[in-house]
Enzyme design. Structure first.
Site, short mmCIF file in Angstrom:
data_model
loop_
_atom_site.label_atom_id
_atom_site.label_comp_id
_atom_site.label_asym_id
_atom_site.label_seq_id
_atom_site.Cartn_x
_atom_site.Cartn_y
_atom_site.Cartn_z
CB CYS A 140 -0.94 0.00 1.20
SG CYS A 140 -1.99 1.47 1.32
CB CYS A 143 -0.69 2.66 3.89
SG CYS A 143 -2.29 2.07 3.39
CG ASP A 144 2.84 1.27 4.40
OD1 ASP A 144 2.08 1.80 5.24
OD2 ASP A 144 2.83 0.08 4.11
#
Lengths: 314, 112
Positions: A140, A143-144
């Site tokens: 992701c 997300c990261d």
């Protein structure tokens, strides 16, 4: 006692939510078992929940964020009376009517079922993956990516999602290597042009990741050349996987007809499965187009197919 | 009454973790993280249902990146359970309520 609905929709990406909007507007009060939170695309809202800007969904000339689009679709379905359960179906029985589905011990029944469970990201299948996920290995980017500011990282894959991730990650990373299995990209022309024009992205052709180094976090990867078999090392602190998807059909093995690859088979030009009254739409039955708009389109087909089929019962 | 979720900052992090009578679950999150948003309601429910058994707290990694770095958070959501001031469990990635309660069972009294 089972909780009964006329229409049960399993899955809540663009296909499932469009089916929900249509069946709800038709007064069928559908129940949507939408899935449960996850950091893979197997979650309520589906694959778009892990994307950023969606530029090709008609009606949004400025683009729209994937999660925002899905939130709006869900609200639209709810407005017309669709009910939602934020759980994952654990078992189904379509052998007799009404059809039945369970969330652990809770039983639901329905006159008609629409399957729209979508697809989820594939992993590389390396033994070190479970240990390193969340420690430099990610599926992701949205997300990261933030945690890799100023670092050198790599993305595996050559399709639209890989290129979108690579592009997004250049906001943070000092350099993004794109590791591509073949000597060409699968991605659309516009995405290719953007990636090639981005100075921070460098493409490593004909290569696969054969090993991820690092005990408690990613400390580099070993690449294997797909042409020569030669191995080489790439010093990266982050690795993002975007090598494609597999359909979420484990639930339907031995129940619904599927291809060897797991994609559900529908009668051409319709959403009918091999079981009368059970319909399939979206990526779970489509490995060709796989777009939000085609998923939504087939979700509409499933709703109409189901509606018409229900009218002819009794 | 719903028990509120504790908001952690650099100013209160160590103090809150160190002085908590119950295990404390810290949700490392950020505004731009979809899966973080997806688990927020799950955490809110657990905070209410398990009030007195476990404290739910959240730390915004955008604002307090130094704390995220201290605990090697490289992926969000990451949930870290601290028990008596020590890291007792670490979960990476969003999960559903059932799965999360299973993971937290060791910190909760046997109530069924």
């Amino acid at each position: 006692m089972a909780i009964h609905h006329k229409v049960l929709i399993i899955g809540s990406g663009p296909a499932g939510l469009t089916a929900a909007i249509y069946t709800a507007r038709a007064g069928l009060l559908p129940l949507v078992i939408e899935g449960e939170p996850s950091s893979t695309s197997d979650q309520p809202g589906g694959q778009l929940m892990l994307t950023t800007e969606v530029e090709n969904f008609p009606g949004f000339p400025e683009g729209i964020m994937g999660p925002e689009l899905m939130t709006r679709c869900r609200e639209q379905a709810a407005r017309f009376g669709a009910e939602f359960i934020t759980e994952k179906v654990t078992r189904v029985d379509f052998s007799s009517r009404p059809f039945r589905a369970w969330v652990r011990e809770t039983e639901y029944s329905a006159d008609s079922v629409i399957v729209s469970t979508g697809a989820q990201s594939l992993m590389l299948g390396l033994p070190e993956e479970p240990r390193l996920i969340g420690h430099g290995l990610s599926t992701c980017a949205t997300c990261d990516g933030f945690f890799f500011r100023g670092q050198e990282i790599a993305v595996v894959g050559g399709g639209d999602s890989a290129l979108e991730e690579a592009q997004f990650l250049t906001r943070f990373a000092s350099k993004v290597h794109l590791i591509v299995r073949r000597d060409a990209l699968r991605a659309s022309k516009i995405m290719q042009e953007r990636a090639l024009a981005n100075e921070k992205i460098s493409i490593i052709w004909n290569s696969t990741v054969s090993k991820i180094h690092g005990d408690d976090k990613v400390a580099g990867v070993e690449l294997t050349n797909t042409q020569t078999g030669a191995t080489s090392e790439l010093g990266v602190t982050g690795l993002f996987i975007a090598i494609g998807h597999r359909p979420n059909t484990d639930l339907f093995k031995g129940v619904l007809d599927m291809e060897d690859s797991g994609y559900l088979i529908t009668k051409p030009g319709s959403t009918y499965t091999n079981i009368d009254g059970v319909f399939a739409c979206g990526d779970v039955q489509d490995h060709t187009y796989r777009q939000a708009i085609t998923a939504a389109g087939s979700g509409c087909m499933a709703a109409l197919d189901s509606e018409r089929w229900l009218e002819h019962q009794h | 009454m719903a028990q509120s979720i504790t908001t952690l900052t650099s100013a209160n992090f160590d103090e809150t973790i160190g002085s908590s009578d119950t295990p404390i679950l810290v949700d490392f999150w950020a505004e731009w993280c979809g899966p973080c948003k997806a688990i927020a309601p799950v955490l809110a429910e657990i905070a209410t249902e398990q009030a007195g058994n476990i404290t739910i707290a959240k730390l915004n990694v955008d604002d307090f990146g130094d704390i995220a770095m201290r605990f090697n958070v490289m992926s969000i959501p990451t949930l870290i359970v601290f028990n008596k001031g020590e890291v007792a469990k670490r979960l990476v990635g969003a999960v559903g309520k059932g799965k999360l309660l299973q993971e937290l069972a060791e910190f909760l009294p046997n109530s069924h």
